[in-house]
Design an enzyme around this catalytic site. Sequence first.
Site, PDB file in Angstrom:
ATOM      1  N   LYS A 295      -2.019  -1.653   3.820  1.00  0.00           N
ATOM      2  CA  LYS A 295      -1.830  -0.723   2.703  1.00  0.00           C
ATOM      3  C   LYS A 295      -3.067  -0.843   1.826  1.00  0.00           C
ATOM      4  CE  LYS A 295       1.557   0.864  -0.678  1.00  0.00           C
ATOM      5  NZ  LYS A 295       0.758   1.118  -1.854  1.00  0.00           N
ATOM      6  N   ARG A 319      -3.613  13.783  -3.335  1.00  0.00           N
ATOM      7  CA  ARG A 319      -2.174  13.782  -3.030  1.00  0.00           C
ATOM      8  C   ARG A 319      -1.485  14.998  -3.627  1.00  0.00           C
ATOM      9  NH1 ARG A 319       1.707   8.612  -3.846  1.00  0.00           N
ATOM     10  NH2 ARG A 319       3.473   9.671  -4.760  1.00  0.00           N
TER      11      ARG A 319
HETATM   12  P1  AMP Z   1       2.860   3.947  -3.486  1.00  0.00           P
HETATM   13  O1  AMP Z   1       1.711   4.635  -4.133  1.00  0.00           O
HETATM   14  O2  AMP Z   1       3.070   2.551  -3.939  1.00  0.00           O
HETATM   15  O3  AMP Z   1       4.086   4.804  -3.473  1.00  0.00           O
HETATM   16  O4  AMP Z   1       2.484   3.751  -1.947  1.00  0.00           O
HETATM   17  C1  AMP Z   1       2.265   4.830  -1.092  1.00  0.00           C
HETATM   18  C2  AMP Z   1       0.799   5.142  -1.066  1.00  0.00           C
HETATM   19  O5  AMP Z   1       0.099   4.098  -0.404  1.00  0.00           O
HETATM   20  C3  AMP Z   1       0.445   6.346  -0.271  1.00  0.00           C
HETATM   21  O6  AMP Z   1       0.632   7.530  -0.992  1.00  0.00           O
HETATM   22  C4  AMP Z   1      -1.010   6.114   0.039  1.00  0.00           C
HETATM   23  O7  AMP Z   1      -1.803   6.630  -1.000  1.00  0.00           O
HETATM   24  C5  AMP Z   1      -1.141   4.609   0.024  1.00  0.00           C
HETATM   25  N1  AMP Z   1      -1.484   4.009   1.320  1.00  0.00           N
HETATM   26  C6  AMP Z   1      -2.378   3.019   1.484  1.00  0.00           C
HETATM   27  N2  AMP Z   1      -2.474   2.656   2.754  1.00  0.00           N
HETATM   28  C7  AMP Z   1      -1.622   3.436   3.456  1.00  0.00           C
HETATM   29  C8  AMP Z   1      -1.261   3.525   4.838  1.00  0.00           C
HETATM   30  N3  AMP Z   1      -1.792   2.741   5.773  1.00  0.00           N
HETATM   31  N4  AMP Z   1      -0.332   4.470   5.188  1.00  0.00           N
HETATM   32  C9  AMP Z   1       0.223   5.273   4.248  1.00  0.00           C
HETATM   33  N5  AMP Z   1      -0.072   5.229   2.930  1.00  0.00           N
HETATM   34  C10 AMP Z   1      -0.981   4.312   2.536  1.00  0.00           C
END
Ligand code: AMP
Length: 647
Positions: A295, A319
């Site tokens: 991530k 996004r």
């Molecule tokens: P959050 O922002 O905490 O909801 O986490 C989701 C976000 O993590 C996604 O919208 C992406 O911007 C980010 N992200 C980072 N690495 C990845 C990955 N390998 N797959 C999908 N999302 C990722």
Amino acid sequence: MEFAAFAERVERLEAEPADLETTAIVADLLADAGDDLGTVTRLLLGRTYPAHDDRTLDVGPASCREAIARAAGPNVAAADVEDRLASRGEIGAVAAGFDFGGQRGLSAFGDGSDPLSVAEVDGTLRELAAATGEGSESRKVDALFGLFNRCDPAEAKTLARLVLGEMRIGVGEGTVRDAVAEAFLAEDGPGSGTEAGNGERDATTQTDDGTDGSDGDGGDDAENRATDEAYAAVERALQVTNDYGRVARLAREAGIEGLNAERIRVGRPVQAMLAQAGTAADAVDSFGEVAVETKFDGARVQVHYAPGPDGFGPRLYSRNMDDVTDALPEIVEYVADRIEVPVVLDGEIVAVDDDGSPLPFQEMLRRFRRKHDVDRMRETVTCRLHAFDCLLAGDGDAESDRDSDGDGDEDAPGDLLEEPLRVRHDRLVDVLPDAAAELRVVDDTEAIAGIESAALEAGHEGVMLKDPTSAYTPGNRGRDWLKRKPDVETLDAVVVGAEWGEGRRAELFGTFLLAVADGDEYEPIGKVATGLSDEELEELTERLEPHVVAESGTELRIRPEVVLEVGYEEIQTSPTYGSGYALRFPRFVGVREDKSVEDVDTLERVSGLADGRGRAGDDEANDGTGDEANDGTGDEANDETDAGNPS
Ligand code: AMP
């Protein structure tokens, strides 16, 4: 459609507080919109262009006030308009309060022979958007004056609000989405139509850049009776196109089938697929095999590129589908240099240091969306693309990769949305090997923890856990992608027991029983076996052996001496341990050489952490799926709260 008819509905909508009625009025309006359906749908949402199109009217409030003043006659100055705005607070009410030259019955066109049409207003708004350069501001004022001059009060009100992007009539995207389904896809919807229309569907609906030329016949098919299906079809088409006007026309002319046939294409961003919070155990339980990815701590970006003279981009969308291309020239160059087929990729932009290691999120924010000083900032902060998904990849065959008739409706070569993640990822590796995030498929929580530790060590945010068989569902925050964030709090606990390892680790301690302080006693709280390298196990075995006080079978009792720092996913109440609590997924972080047994965490703190549940900054809920390795503590109910807004 006459603009007056549109404005009249807008007034009714404004006066209508009930959601259901609002949807019904919008549905009626859409059904009556005829050739202007696409335009009317967008105007209702206060848009001239689809959401992903970053063209704007670029008319400042001052120009709008000037146009209103001129249309109001020689005795009204822009300052008067400003004064009224100050007292009324809203441009629509101000515009409606003037007597414009074109008021019906008073104007040169007073016989009503030259009413404004929706198409005309839309055309002029598009001209405003296109006007640039010297003199463009005064040309915009002229054009607006021409429109206001022909407005009655209701029209003027709507026009002024459209121009300044302040519709505020309580019609949101959800209302329009429902109204589209109800107008054209419900059995008795206002636009269901009584004439044929069936089987005569026009699948060549144009894009929002032109009018659709349809005749307004409804598409009332038997299949449209399934209302849930209809709503779902409208929603999905919106997720893929982000174009309300287009989707309304498709619903009317091509029905559910036509909506479902809508495909992703280069140049038209789709909504990003989102993740829910989840644990390693959730992932293993629900997917079996889990695709684990790093991530990355950065900003989401969708890359659209079709190489070649008639190609497109590369362009980068955030996004929220804002075009952020200009802020990230090195990513554009990177993509253009390497990719040879049309693609749509999903990924994350991170800021990196000279060695390519990730920098904090805030560093990347200094670059993302930047409009000025891009070149200078590029020297200061370097950005890098980690692509993790491939939504479209052409095969490089110009014939099949191109939208030959240019209407964007060809059967979207290379659409991978429905393909399983594994297949999409393979295509990603084909098209952009060096930027493709590594995807590892594993089937146990230990392996996930190991990958997570490595990701954290490398400076990343954690891991994402995905179902390798899942499709890409735009805009959906489902359970196919789980975000596993690292633990925020760690505990310092003392080792009070151990178990010999197995296999090649049979000579070493493999599992450590940890305890926290309860007055003068130490009460066990969990066993840690994850996150330790062979070397660390060797070292710990050596450190602990002198303190062994009893041994039975493979289990050892150890005098409290050595303090470990442990991470975990959650603290649960548990009858298993003397402390009354158990750590879920305890993970070795390090030996606290600096701490003695007097310094270990107390039961009181543990109890506080357990009560606090959902740790700071973590929007996930407790999942409650039991983890066998952790003593059957997972018996509480599911408590999913992450139904967040997919914006
Ligand atoms: P959050 O922002 O905490 O909801 O986490 C989701 C976000 O993590 C996604 O919208 C992406 O911007 C980010 N992200 C980072 N690495 C990845 C990955 N390998 N797959 C999908 N999302 C990722």
